[in-house]
Enzyme design. Structure first.
Site, PDB file in Angstrom:
ATOM      1  N   ARG A  62       0.816  -1.207   0.000  1.00 28.49           N
ATOM      2  CA  ARG A  62       0.000   0.000   0.000  1.00 28.49           C
ATOM      3  C   ARG A  62       0.856   1.266   0.000  1.00 28.49           C
ATOM      4  NH1 ARG A  62      -4.131  -2.122   3.659  1.00 28.49           N
ATOM      5  NH2 ARG A  62      -4.260  -3.595   1.951  1.00 28.49           N
ATOM      6  N   HIS A  66       0.455   4.774  -2.183  1.00 27.91           N
ATOM      7  CA  HIS A  66       0.315   6.099  -1.578  1.00 27.91           C
ATOM      8  C   HIS A  66       1.446   7.028  -1.996  1.00 27.91           C
ATOM      9  CE1 HIS A  66      -2.805   5.309   1.766  1.00 27.91           C
ATOM     10  NE2 HIS A  66      -2.941   4.398   0.823  1.00 27.91           N
ATOM     11  N   ASN A  94      -2.235   8.265   5.447  1.00 28.07           N
ATOM     12  CA  ASN A  94      -0.889   7.758   5.742  1.00 28.07           C
ATOM     13  C   ASN A  94      -0.614   7.537   7.227  1.00 28.07           C
ATOM     14  OD1 ASN A  94      -0.240   7.883   2.995  1.00 28.07           O
ATOM     15  ND2 ASN A  94       0.495   9.992   3.145  1.00 28.07           N
ATOM     16  N   PRO A 163      -7.540   7.923  -2.944  1.00 32.51           N
ATOM     17  CA  PRO A 163      -8.969   7.654  -2.728  1.00 32.51           C
ATOM     18  C   PRO A 163      -9.317   7.528  -1.243  1.00 32.51           C
ATOM     19  CG  PRO A 163      -8.095   6.252  -4.477  1.00 32.51           C
ATOM     20  CD  PRO A 163      -6.913   6.946  -3.847  1.00 32.51           C
ATOM     21  N   HIS A 193      -6.299  -5.286  -1.464  1.00 35.83           N
ATOM     22  CA  HIS A 193      -7.110  -5.416  -0.257  1.00 35.83           C
ATOM     23  C   HIS A 193      -7.411  -6.869   0.079  1.00 35.83           C
ATOM     24  CE1 HIS A 193      -8.840  -1.044   0.031  1.00 35.83           C
ATOM     25  NE2 HIS A 193      -7.531  -1.094   0.064  1.00 35.83           N
ATOM     26  N   THR A 194      -6.828  -7.791  -0.664  1.00 37.98           N
ATOM     27  CA  THR A 194      -6.843  -9.184  -0.232  1.00 37.98           C
ATOM     28  C   THR A 194      -5.994  -9.352   1.022  1.00 37.98           C
ATOM     29  OG1 THR A 194      -6.439 -11.478  -0.925  1.00 37.98           O
ATOM     30  CG2 THR A 194      -4.842  -9.848  -1.645  1.00 37.98           C
ATOM     31  N   ASP A 243     -10.246  -8.703   3.651  1.00 43.92           N
ATOM     32  CA  ASP A 243     -10.607 -10.001   3.070  1.00 43.92           C
ATOM     33  C   ASP A 243     -11.090 -10.876   4.219  1.00 43.92           C
ATOM     34  OD1 ASP A 243     -10.622 -12.661   2.227  1.00 43.92           O
ATOM     35  OD2 ASP A 243      -8.789 -12.482   1.046  1.00 43.92           O
TER      36      ASP A 243
END
Length: 323
Positions: A62, A66, A94, A163, A193-194, A243
């Protein structure tokens, strides 16, 4: 000078002016001569961090997202506050990266001992994301290298270009398109996002029905269970897995969850809510191999957003401050 030769020289000069710098400077073997142990050193640090806490894999992946979404992949996300620059670290998206920043700094410290002043913090972020994925059964990919580091941060853009957990599908598509990524690549990258978790503050309104976006696209039992884990007030930092099946392994269960209306965040479920990305979610839910391959390709593409190369930027000695 013959006209044909002059024309050829003019064409060559025009190409040099119009070809993006990254096309010349990013390469998978960028450090082959100047720091041949660079990739091995970063991999060792990442594996150690993920072995200690598998949730770190999600954070490292991630972090590159970012970084790249705020004025390009230049490690501006790592800079601390100064008298002239407001750090991106304080931006809401963050604030959960404190431990992740330390992993990158550990890798940088190791590299500074091996080959001082050679490997950029931006490249460390990119390599760490790849190695984090591979360490939890996710895909690996060849990382193009040669990025340089920004000497300033862009705090206001960190608040506007990344987002939020409540964005609708059109907003997401527009944000990704702004970075040169299409809706299919957006879905692939969302598949990160798993792995990992989200705080109650990010999903409370969804499970309590306080949003208009995908308000009715939620499994009732799933919502009830999440309400038990996330009170209507207070407990903002309580976390739940993105998940619901395998939150520490890189697979396609995240997409299977969306198919049965169990996306934790609004920005998860909008990917499968009667819109243009439904078909991609369905594809990935049925074919984990395709998802992994397209995720890897999207990470490579994202890693080239607005990179600094050549004489632009700098190679920071410490990732948290400009030279």
């Amino acid at each position: 000078m013959p006209k044909r030769v002059a024309a050829l020289l003019l064409t060559t000069f025009t190409l040099l002016l119009t070809t993006p710098p990254a096309a010349f400077c990013l390469s998978t073997d960028f450090y082959a001569q100047t720091c041949p142990r660079a990739l091995t050193a970063v991999r060792a640090v990442v594996r150690g961090a993920v072995t200690k806490d598998r949730r770190m894999a999600a954070s490292l992946i991630r972090l590159q997202f970012h970084d790249c979404f705020v004025r390009g992949c230049d490690a501006s996300v790592l800079l601390d506050n100064t008298t002239t620059t407001v750090s991106e670290k304080g931006a809401v998206p963050n604030r959960r990266f404190t431990k992740t920043f330390r992993v990158i700094e550990d890798a940088k410290s190791t590299l500074e001992r091996i080959c001082p002043g050679v490997v950029s913090c931006a490249d460390i972020i990119a390599v760490a994301a790849r190695d984090a994925s591979a360490s939890v059964e996710g895909p690996s990919w060849d990382v193009e290298l040669g990025r340089r580091d920004s000497d300033v941060a862009f705090a206001s853009l960190a608040a506007s270009d990344i987002p939020t957990p409540k964005d609708d599908l059109n907003t997401l598509i527009a944000l990704f398109r702004k970075k040169g990524l299409n809706s299919r690549e957006m879905v692939a990258l969302s598949g990160a996002h798993t792995l990992g978790t989200a705080q109650c503050l990010a999903f409370r309104d969804r499970v309590y029905g306080n949003v208009t976006v995908v308000k009715d696209v939620i499994d009732p039992d799933f919502a009830r269970k999440k309400r038990r884990m996330c009170p209507a007030s207070g407990g903002d930092r309580l976390v739940q897995p993105l998940d619901p099946v395998t939150p520490t392994s890189f697979d396609n269960n995240y997409f299977k969850a969306l198919m049965i209306r169990k996306g934790l965040l609004v920005t998860d479920q909008v990917l499968f809510s009667g819109g243009e990305t439904d078909g991609v979610v369905e594809e990935y839910s049925k074919d984990g191999g395709k998802f992994k391959n397209e995720f890897a390709a999207a990470m490579v593409k994202m890693g080239s957003i607005e990179v600094l190369t050549g004489s632009d930027g700098q190679i920071r000695r410490t990732c948290s401050k400009a030279n």
